[in-house]
Design an enzyme around this catalytic site. Sequence first.
Site, short mmCIF file in Angstrom:
data_model
loop_
_atom_site.label_atom_id
_atom_site.label_comp_id
_atom_site.label_asym_id
_atom_site.label_seq_id
_atom_site.Cartn_x
_atom_site.Cartn_y
_atom_site.Cartn_z
N LYS A 73 25.63 -40.46 -20.80
CA LYS A 73 26.60 -40.22 -20.02
C LYS A 73 27.60 -41.36 -19.47
O LYS A 73 28.72 -41.11 -19.29
CB LYS A 73 25.78 -40.06 -18.36
CG LYS A 73 25.37 -38.30 -18.11
CD LYS A 73 24.49 -38.39 -17.01
CE LYS A 73 24.95 -36.94 -16.34
NZ LYS A 73 23.96 -36.75 -15.32
N GLY A 133 20.49 -43.95 -3.05
CA GLY A 133 20.46 -43.95 -4.52
C GLY A 133 21.74 -44.22 -4.87
O GLY A 133 22.74 -43.97 -4.35
N ALA A 137 22.98 -39.76 -10.61
CA ALA A 137 22.93 -38.58 -9.69
C ALA A 137 23.68 -39.18 -8.10
O ALA A 137 24.58 -38.47 -7.75
CB ALA A 137 21.71 -37.96 -9.26
N VAL A 234 17.58 -34.44 -4.54
CA VAL A 234 18.00 -34.09 -5.82
C VAL A 234 16.79 -33.55 -6.79
O VAL A 234 17.22 -33.02 -7.60
CB VAL A 234 18.83 -35.18 -6.63
CG1 VAL A 234 20.35 -35.32 -5.96
CG2 VAL A 234 17.92 -36.39 -6.72
#
Length: 290
Positions: A73, A133, A137, A234
């Site tokens: 990614k 976080g 994500a 998530v």
Amino acid sequence: MGERITGHTELIGLIAYPIRHSSSPAMQNEAFAKLGLDYAYLAFEVDNESLEDAIKGIRALKLRGSNVSMPNKTVVHKYLDELSPAAKLCGAVNTIVNDNGKLTGHITDGTGYMQSLKDNDIDVIGKKMTIVGAGGAGTAIEIQAALDGVKEMSIFNIKDKFWDNAKETVEKINNNTDCKATLYDLEDLDALKREIADSYLFANATGVGMKPLEGQTYIPDKSFLRPDLIVTDVVYSPRETALLKMAKEVGCKCMNGLGMMLFQGSAAFKLWTGQEMPIEHMKKVLDIKY
Ligand code: NAD
């Protein structure tokens, strides 16, 4: 499936490693079949080493596009022709669209999360949120929430290898959007309690709550939450994390990560096909209940 594939069928990939566990192939192929669209979606185990060749393959074989997951990614942008504004800001791509050899990278995790809030009648625009976080994500959600008009965002993270990324995300948000973002150390529990108390929504964007951290949460006790707080996670396996269990007991409206998973996929589906994914059908097939 066999009856659907012809010489005209266009291929869409998913390039990641490991990836055999993914539910994306089942989800995307079900949606193509439901709408009678002539596409097929297959997962390919590709790591950073073979990524460049895989991207050349997308061009050479004229795939319509691909999803991209870890570990690719954050590096795949090097091999693409263009990036969407959100992908540029996030420094990550989860969807590639091939328009006659021109490859554009998009990130749909953030829009997926924001759409799942809307689908749950949760409106965080113009309000304050606190989120834990700063990995893939977390960054995607934070950037998209800021782009969409969240007014204030308190971001918490532990001081691990993602801390510098968290700092960069805060800078990007403050320099590129109207949202005011602030970073805190997750060890500062007084700050965590204070920022959650001042927020409309609290979001977990870490893997705390799923294996190997299943049953765990960094929220020390119920006094950190209140009944009119929205709490989202998530994580979708398990469907109810320790955080969501505690939040439900307090009376908070809760949302797990299944909606984000569905809507990141539906945004990619639209980019490739130009069509809306049949959401209510997919919710039934995937047994999505918030
Ligand atoms: P990542 O490795 O990029 O980031 C991990 C994050 O967790 C970092 O912020 C890290 O600091 C934090 N972290 C790790 N251990 C921690 C601990 N003990 N206490 C507190 N924080 C800790 O991972 P990611 O790709 O951002 O994925 C995070 C989670 O989100 C995973 O559970 C993944 O399955 C889930 N996810 C869900 C969707 C969805 O569609 N619902 C999409 C992407 C990721």
